[in-house]
Design a protein around this motif. Structure first.
Motif, PDB file in Angstrom:
ATOM      1  N   THR A   1       0.830  -1.208   0.000  1.00 14.74           N
ATOM      2  CA  THR A   1       0.000   0.000   0.000  1.00 14.74           C
ATOM      3  C   THR A   1       0.867   1.261   0.000  1.00 14.74           C
ATOM      4  OG1 THR A   1      -1.836  -1.098   1.140  1.00 14.74           O
ATOM      5  CG2 THR A   1      -1.753   1.306   1.263  1.00 14.74           C
ATOM      6  N   GLU A   2       0.528   2.187  -0.889  1.00 17.05           N
ATOM      7  CA  GLU A   2       1.272   3.443  -0.996  1.00 17.05           C
ATOM      8  C   GLU A   2       0.936   4.361   0.174  1.00 17.05           C
ATOM      9  OE1 GLU A   2       2.138   6.878  -4.404  1.00 17.05           O
ATOM     10  OE2 GLU A   2       0.385   5.547  -4.573  1.00 17.05           O
ATOM     11  N   LEU A   3       1.970   5.012   0.709  1.00 13.74           N
ATOM     12  CA  LEU A   3       1.792   5.955   1.803  1.00 13.74           C
ATOM     13  C   LEU A   3       1.866   7.387   1.279  1.00 13.74           C
ATOM     14  CD1 LEU A   3       4.065   4.312   4.543  1.00 13.74           C
ATOM     15  CD2 LEU A   3       1.628   3.941   4.131  1.00 13.74           C
ATOM     16  N   TYR A   4       1.177   8.285   1.972  1.00 13.24           N
ATOM     17  CA  TYR A   4       1.135   9.688   1.578  1.00 13.24           C
ATOM     18  C   TYR A   4       1.589  10.564   2.744  1.00 13.24           C
ATOM     19  CZ  TYR A   4      -1.537   7.974  -2.388  1.00 13.24           C
ATOM     20  OH  TYR A   4      -1.921   7.308  -3.525  1.00 13.24           O
ATOM     21  N   HIS A   5       2.073  11.758   2.404  1.00 17.72           N
ATOM     22  CA  HIS A   5       2.478  12.689   3.452  1.00 17.72           C
ATOM     23  C   HIS A   5       1.287  12.989   4.357  1.00 17.72           C
ATOM     24  CE1 HIS A   5       6.504  13.525   2.047  1.00 17.72           C
ATOM     25  NE2 HIS A   5       6.058  13.781   0.830  1.00 17.72           N
ATOM     26  N   ALA A   6       1.538  13.005   5.656  1.00 19.22           N
ATOM     27  CA  ALA A   6       0.485  13.369   6.599  1.00 19.22           C
ATOM     28  C   ALA A   6       0.151  14.847   6.389  1.00 19.22           C
ATOM     29  CB  ALA A   6       0.941  13.126   8.030  1.00 19.22           C
ATOM     30  N   PRO A   7      -1.100  15.193   6.140  1.00 16.29           N
ATOM     31  CA  PRO A   7      -1.459  16.576   5.775  1.00 16.29           C
ATOM     32  C   PRO A   7      -1.648  17.477   6.989  1.00 16.29           C
ATOM     33  CG  PRO A   7      -3.407  15.209   5.727  1.00 16.29           C
ATOM     34  CD  PRO A   7      -2.264  14.296   6.097  1.00 16.29           C
ATOM     35  N   TYR A   8      -0.672  17.470   7.888  1.00 14.54           N
ATOM     36  CA  TYR A   8      -0.808  18.196   9.150  1.00 14.54           C
ATOM     37  C   TYR A   8       0.333  19.180   9.343  1.00 14.54           C
ATOM     38  CZ  TYR A   8      -3.924  14.278  10.208  1.00 14.54           C
ATOM     39  OH  TYR A   8      -4.921  13.335  10.163  1.00 14.54           O
ATOM     40  N   PHE A   9       0.074  20.178  10.172  1.00 16.41           N
ATOM     41  CA  PHE A   9       1.146  21.005  10.699  1.00 16.41           C
ATOM     42  C   PHE A   9       1.979  20.151  11.669  1.00 16.41           C
ATOM     43  CE2 PHE A   9      -2.388  23.846   9.717  1.00 16.41           C
ATOM     44  CZ  PHE A   9      -1.774  24.879   9.017  1.00 16.41           C
TER      45      PHE A   9
ATOM     46  N   PHE B   1      -3.440  14.082  18.538  1.00 19.74           N
ATOM     47  CA  PHE B   1      -4.628  14.884  18.286  1.00 19.74           C
ATOM     48  C   PHE B   1      -4.994  15.785  19.474  1.00 19.74           C
ATOM     49  CE2 PHE B   1      -5.583  11.593  14.996  1.00 19.74           C
ATOM     50  CZ  PHE B   1      -5.617  12.462  13.909  1.00 19.74           C
ATOM     51  N   GLY B   2      -4.401  15.558  20.624  1.00 19.50           N
ATOM     52  CA  GLY B   2      -4.687  16.398  21.775  1.00 19.50           C
ATOM     53  C   GLY B   2      -3.797  17.622  21.866  1.00 19.50           C
ATOM     54  N   SER B   3      -2.812  17.729  20.973  1.00 19.81           N
ATOM     55  CA  SER B   3      -1.902  18.871  20.988  1.00 19.81           C
ATOM     56  C   SER B   3      -2.355  19.905  19.959  1.00 19.81           C
ATOM     57  CB  SER B   3      -0.472  18.405  20.683  1.00 19.81           C
ATOM     58  OG  SER B   3      -0.435  17.783  19.408  1.00 19.81           O
ATOM     59  N   TYR B   4      -1.795  21.097  20.044  1.00 18.77           N
ATOM     60  CA  TYR B   4      -2.160  22.174  19.128  1.00 18.77           C
ATOM     61  C   TYR B   4      -1.276  22.144  17.888  1.00 18.77           C
ATOM     62  CZ  TYR B   4      -5.488  24.548  22.176  1.00 18.77           C
ATOM     63  OH  TYR B   4      -6.594  24.861  22.915  1.00 18.77           O
ATOM     64  N   PHE B   5      -1.907  22.137  16.705  1.00 17.76           N
ATOM     65  CA  PHE B   5      -1.166  22.277  15.461  1.00 17.76           C
ATOM     66  C   PHE B   5      -0.799  23.751  15.308  1.00 17.76           C
ATOM     67  CE2 PHE B   5      -3.864  18.506  14.565  1.00 17.76           C
ATOM     68  CZ  PHE B   5      -2.842  17.598  14.386  1.00 17.76           C
ATOM     69  N   SER B   6       0.461  23.999  14.938  1.00 14.98           N
ATOM     70  CA  SER B   6       0.918  25.390  14.995  1.00 14.98           C
ATOM     71  C   SER B   6       1.738  25.862  13.809  1.00 14.98           C
ATOM     72  CB  SER B   6       1.744  25.601  16.269  1.00 14.98           C
ATOM     73  OG  SER B   6       2.854  24.716  16.295  1.00 14.98           O
ATOM     74  N   HIS B   7       2.561  25.008  13.190  1.00 15.62           N
ATOM     75  CA  HIS B   7       3.466  25.533  12.180  1.00 15.62           C
ATOM     76  C   HIS B   7       3.879  24.460  11.183  1.00 15.62           C
ATOM     77  CE1 HIS B   7       5.756  23.936  15.549  1.00 15.62           C
ATOM     78  NE2 HIS B   7       6.780  23.749  14.737  1.00 15.62           N
ATOM     79  N   MET B   8       4.292  24.903  10.007  1.00 12.52           N
ATOM     80  CA  MET B   8       4.828  24.014   8.990  1.00 12.52           C
ATOM     81  C   MET B   8       6.308  23.745   9.276  1.00 12.52           C
ATOM     82  SD  MET B   8       2.622  23.066   6.697  1.00 12.52           S
ATOM     83  CE  MET B   8       3.695  22.586   5.335  1.00 12.52           C
ATOM     84  N   LEU B   9       6.755  22.539   8.993  1.00 14.68           N
ATOM     85  CA  LEU B   9       8.146  22.160   9.206  1.00 14.68           C
ATOM     86  C   LEU B   9       8.736  21.649   7.889  1.00 14.68           C
ATOM     87  CD1 LEU B   9       7.740  20.219  12.587  1.00 14.68           C
ATOM     88  CD2 LEU B   9       8.664  22.517  12.286  1.00 14.68           C
TER      89      LEU B   9
ATOM     90  N   THR C   1       4.607  18.412  11.302  1.00  8.12           N
ATOM     91  CA  THR C   1       5.208  17.176  10.801  1.00  8.12           C
ATOM     92  C   THR C   1       6.308  17.508   9.794  1.00  8.12           C
ATOM     93  OG1 THR C   1       3.576  16.962   9.008  1.00  8.12           O
ATOM     94  CG2 THR C   1       3.072  15.869  11.099  1.00  8.12           C
ATOM     95  N   TYR C   2       7.317  16.630   9.746  1.00 11.86           N
ATOM     96  CA  TYR C   2       8.406  16.770   8.786  1.00 11.86           C
ATOM     97  C   TYR C   2       8.126  15.926   7.548  1.00 11.86           C
ATOM     98  CZ  TYR C   2      11.173  18.965  12.509  1.00 11.86           C
ATOM     99  OH  TYR C   2      11.621  19.811  13.490  1.00 11.86           O
ATOM    100  N   GLN C   3       8.957  16.082   6.520  1.00 15.28           N
ATOM    101  CA  GLN C   3       8.785  15.352   5.270  1.00 15.28           C
ATOM    102  C   GLN C   3       8.824  13.842   5.469  1.00 15.28           C
ATOM    103  OE1 GLN C   3       7.372  17.438   2.902  1.00 15.28           O
ATOM    104  NE2 GLN C   3       8.741  16.526   1.393  1.00 15.28           N
ATOM    105  N   ASP C   4       9.629  13.365   6.445  1.00 18.09           N
ATOM    106  CA  ASP C   4       9.743  11.919   6.667  1.00 18.09           C
ATOM    107  C   ASP C   4       8.663  11.388   7.604  1.00 18.09           C
ATOM    108  OD1 ASP C   4      10.545  12.913   9.122  1.00 18.09           O
ATOM    109  OD2 ASP C   4      12.406  11.747   9.221  1.00 18.09           O
ATOM    110  N   GLY C   5       7.697  12.231   7.959  1.00 17.42           N
ATOM    111  CA  GLY C   5       6.608  11.796   8.832  1.00 17.42           C
ATOM    112  C   GLY C   5       6.854  12.011  10.306  1.00 17.42           C
TER     113      GLY C   5
END
Length: 247
Positions: free
Chosen positions: A155-163, A198-206, A165-169
């Motif tokens: 199964t192909e994996l995709y980048h997690a679409p979240y703040f 999911f209990g933490s605050y999403f804040s920035h792009m990495l 997170t780094y490129q390697d997940g």
């Protein structure tokens, strides 16, 4: 959020030393280790300079404390990443070594999502894609999946679409206090990591690279202000399949 890529730096300080004597009798120089009548244990406290002081026979209280410590250590070692019963249906792989890891997936679902005020994204419930999680006691990587079927090795994996997170997940958890000990059973291990994420605050792009084909702020603003399912067509492939992640 707490940066879980940092290693723990626990400091261990000696405070007790034990010296075990065998009693050698005439005409019986060979003593079995399980012959408790021929063994004497001497206990030492450790002084401020790290030297043994206050030699005395091992007391009953010290013996009980030692037995409890050994029992607790054995239970922790035996419990880490071991299932309490049958393996959870969403488990994909587990390596229960001392610093082992687990890989599991979660289907598309609605979760409570939290964003820092500066992003302009309302906090609230929103649909997230199917995900693959890979975690040790102190490190987490997350990836996205298309569809809702349980993944296979190819199964192909995709980048997690979240703040956060780094490129390697890899995930930056900021000021979240990660507290997973060496006795954590598999079910609790998986549950704790999902709650931390999911209990933490999403804040920035990495990393400076786009995680989705749609502006990530607009994407999550749409998810928390509507009841729309997550748009899988916004996901980017990360060039890995599940077999490669497990290896």
């Amino acid at each position: 959020m707490n940066n879980i890529t940092n290693e723990f730096n626990d400091k261990y300080i000696p405070y007790k030393a034990l010296l075990i004597y065998n009693c050698e009798r005439e005409n019986n120089s060979h003593i079995h280790a399980d012959d408790t009548n021929s063994v004497y244990v001497e206990s030492y406290d450790i002084g401020l300079l790290g030297n043994p002081v206050n030699a005395h026979p091992l007391s009953l209280k010290e013996s009980i404390a030692l037995a409890e410590l050994l029992q607790s250590s054995a239970e922790m070692q035996n419990g880490y990443l071991k299932s309490k019963g049958l393996h959870p249906n969403n488990l994909l792989y587990v390596n229960p070594d001392n610093n082992g890891y687990a890989v599991w997936y979660t289907p598309p679902q609605q979760r409570d999502l939290f964003f820092v005020e500066s992003l302009g994204i309302p906090c609230g419930k929103g649909y997230v894609p199917a995900m693959v999680w890979k975690a040790t006691r102190d490190k987490l990587r997350v990836f996205a999946l298309k569809g809702k079927a349980k993944p296979t090795g190819k199964t192909e994996l995709y980048h997690a679409p979240y703040f956060n997170t780094y490129q390697d997940g890899s995930v930056c958890m900021g000021n979240v206090n990660i507290n997973i000990d060496k006795g954590t059973h598999l079910e609790n291990f998986m549950m704790q990591w999902e709650q931390y994420f999911f209990g933490s605050y999403f804040s920035h792009m990495l990393g400076g690279e786009a995680r989705t084909r749609k502006n990530i702020v607009h994407l999550w603003k749409g998810q928390t202000t509507t009841n729309n399912k997550f748009p899988d067509d916004t996901l980017f492939s990360c060039g890995l399949n599940l077999n490669q992640l497990i290896r």
